[in-house]
Motif scaffolding. Structure first.
Motif, PDB file in Angstrom:
ATOM      1  N   ASN A   1       0.766  -1.370  -0.102  1.00  0.00           N
ATOM      2  CA  ASN A   1       0.168   0.093   0.021  1.00  0.00           C
ATOM      3  C   ASN A   1       0.930   1.162  -0.044  1.00  0.00           C
ATOM      4  O   ASN A   1       0.599   2.273  -0.498  1.00  0.00           O
TER       5      ASN A   1
ATOM      6  N   LYS B   1       1.293   4.033  -3.373  1.00  0.00           N
ATOM      7  CA  LYS B   1       1.122   5.613  -3.173  1.00  0.00           C
ATOM      8  C   LYS B   1       1.901   6.355  -3.772  1.00  0.00           C
ATOM      9  O   LYS B   1       1.690   7.632  -4.396  1.00  0.00           O
TER      10      LYS B   1
ATOM     11  N   GLU C   1      -7.035   0.523  -6.891  1.00  0.00           N
ATOM     12  CA  GLU C   1      -7.470   1.383  -6.131  1.00  0.00           C
ATOM     13  C   GLU C   1      -8.931   1.556  -5.759  1.00  0.00           C
ATOM     14  O   GLU C   1      -9.400   1.923  -4.768  1.00  0.00           O
TER      15      GLU C   1
ATOM     16  N   GLY D   1      -7.138  -1.272  -2.351  1.00  0.00           N
ATOM     17  CA  GLY D   1      -5.807  -1.783  -2.313  1.00  0.00           C
ATOM     18  C   GLY D   1      -5.776  -3.002  -1.159  1.00  0.00           C
ATOM     19  O   GLY D   1      -6.678  -3.842  -1.206  1.00  0.00           O
TER      20      GLY D   1
END
Length: 505
Positions: free
Chosen positions: A204, A208, A306, A310
């Motif tokens: 995760n 990002k 997304e 996630g």
């Protein structure tokens, strides 16, 4: 979310392919935002999908009610209760065997229907930006072969970024990386300490900062076929051209252990993998059923990943859970042929540690999945998908929990005087073993004398799952989010890049 956070050369102030110095691109607030999001985005967006919540009140009430009924039955009608449970168990396991046979046939039949061969492989494609996430933890000995394998990926380097995800405390792996000359498309991302330390949390965090439209995940011990990324792009292109109402969220590449001849455990593990990824996963994706993904060599459409939130950082079998969430959100999972070679566990202790984590994660996934009522799940997923998901979860958990007790009970029935194994138990065993033999033969995993020995002795391997299940249940109670890391680099056998290039797909 990639906007504003990424850079072609520097990420989060960490080691990159052309710079061995630190760059403070983000202040503490930015890093805290990244850390918090990696742990809590799913919980905040879809709280019912996060296993951090644990067992719900309704689930606990149901367990207590079942326990009360069983307790009364043991006291008042023990023999009738035993007969009823036995009949139910035999019915469930026969149903699982039939379900497995359907998947095996579908998977075997799909081997000759791939559009990614022949003229289909010669089409021209536009290669999207691809981010490869590689979570690594205390694997200094694996870094050299891993980087070499990743460098061998056949993909336009201007469209590729490879993020090596390291935990903040993992100084030994960072030191090993600093000894290597990394190319500019490699970036090393340090994941700060948080509430948990798990692979999905690291993924995760990396997501990002990733800039790609496509996301791939590999493990530290992986030796992936060079064409995987391009084949994944082709699979998504073909999926968009189909008239299917379900969009493709992910494709799974098969995982094949390269050290099957090193021990009896490794041989058994290899046959499991060859059947599961070579036939079962293919069967599930061919029939458009939910797929509980493997933990590596998954290739995702970033937008779909997304959209479902996630990975769950609190689930220790993270991609099994993710595969079911894709199905619930209306997506499907496909498969591609180029394999990834991995190291099979060679010792019993190593195997039990890994298998117990899997069983614990399956139980966590089942707990999340069954929070919703059957009616609401069927309304969202459809009856076919719901039944398949229930069979997948129940098969994974029940087989691990009951193989051992069933084997002991059957042996006791056979050897103790005055007792005889019930005919239905014998039929169940013979049927299950016959299906196993057929599946191994269909998978092509009988290439050596060791493989034949493993096939014949498989009934001695299956009860070991109960030992792993016992460890999993204990850990689920005392430390539910603990990640029991598998030790790699134990095998003395390795796969060279030359050998990998000669693999036919």
């Amino acid at each position: 979310m990639a906007d504003g956070w990424g850079s072609d050369n520097l990420i989060a102030g960490l080691r990159t392919g052309d710079a061995a110095h630190e760059a403070d691109l983000y202040d503490a607030a930015h890093l805290e935002w990244l850390r918090f999001g990696a742990e809590n985005d799913l919980l905040e967006a879809y709280p019912e999908a996060s296993c951090k919540r644990g067992v719900t009140t309704a689930q606990m009430t149901f367990v207590k009610q079942v326990a009360a009924v069983l307790g009364v039955g043991v006291l008042l009608v023990p023999m009738s209760l035993f007969s009823a449970i036995s009949a139910l168990a035999f019915f469930v396991f026969f149903l699982l065997i039939i379900y497995r046979c359907v998947l095996l046939c579908a998977g075997f039949g799909s081997r000759t229907t791939s559009p990614l061969t022949g003229d289909g492989a010669k089409r021209r494609f536009i290669w999207p930006r691809y981010s490869v996430l590689v979570p690594v933890f205390r694997e200094p000995e694996a870094i050299g072969p891993l980087i070499a394998a990743l460098k061998g990926l056949d993909y336009p380097k201007r469209q590729l970024e490879i993020l090596i995800l390291l935990e903040e405390s993992d100084t030994e792996t960072l030191a090993a990386i600093e000894q290597l000359k990394l190319r500019p498309y490699f970036k090393v991302l340090i994941v700060p300490e948080g509430e948990v330390q798990t692979k999905p949390r690291a993924l995760n965090f990396g997501l990002k900062l990733a800039t790609g439209q496509m996301i791939a995940v590999y493990d530290a011990e992986d030796a992936m076929h060079s064409t995987q990324l391009k084949d994944a792009v082709r699979a998504f292109q073909y999926a968009r051209e189909e008239a299917s109402s379900k969009p493709l969220a992910c494709v799974q590449a098969p995982l094949i252990p390269h050290n099957s001849g090193e021990s009896w455990i490794a041989a058994q593990f290899t046959q499991e993998y060859r059947v599961h990824f070579g036939l079962i996963v293919r069967g599930l994706s061919t029939l458009r059923l939910p797929v509980m993904l493997g933990g590596t060599s998954n290739h995702f459409d970033r937008a779909a990943l997304e959209k479902v939130g996630g990975w769950d950082p609190y689930n220790v079998t993270e991609d099994a859970d993710l595969g079911l969430r894709f199905a619930a959100a209306g997506y499907r999972v496909g498969h591609i042929s180029p394999p990834t070679f991995e190291e099979a566990p060679i010792g019993l202790r190593q195997w039990i540690g890994q298998r117990s984590r899997w069983v614990k994660g399956f139980i966590q996934t089942a707990g999340v999945f069954f929070r919703a009522s059957p009616a609401s799940r069927i309304r969202v997923m459809g009856l076919k998908n719901y039944v398949s998901a229930v069979l997948l979860l129940s098969g994974s958990v029940l087989s691990a929990v009951f193989h051992g007790p069933f084997a002991l009970w059957l042996v006791a029935q056979a050897v103790l005087p005055g007792l005889t194994p019930p005919s239905e138990a014998i039929i169940l065993c013979l049927t299950g073993f016959s299906v196993h033999i057929l599946s191994v033969v269909m998978s092509g995993a009988l290439a050596s004398a060791g493989a034949i020995r493993a096939l014949i002795t498989a009934p001695f391997y299956w009860p070991l799952q109960t030992v792993a299940a016992g460890k999993a249940i204990y850990e689920l109670i005392v430390r539910p989010f603990y990640w029991d890391k598998t030790q790699h680099g134990v095998s003395v056998k390795s796969l060279s890049r030359k050998q990998l290039r000669t693999v036919k797909v």
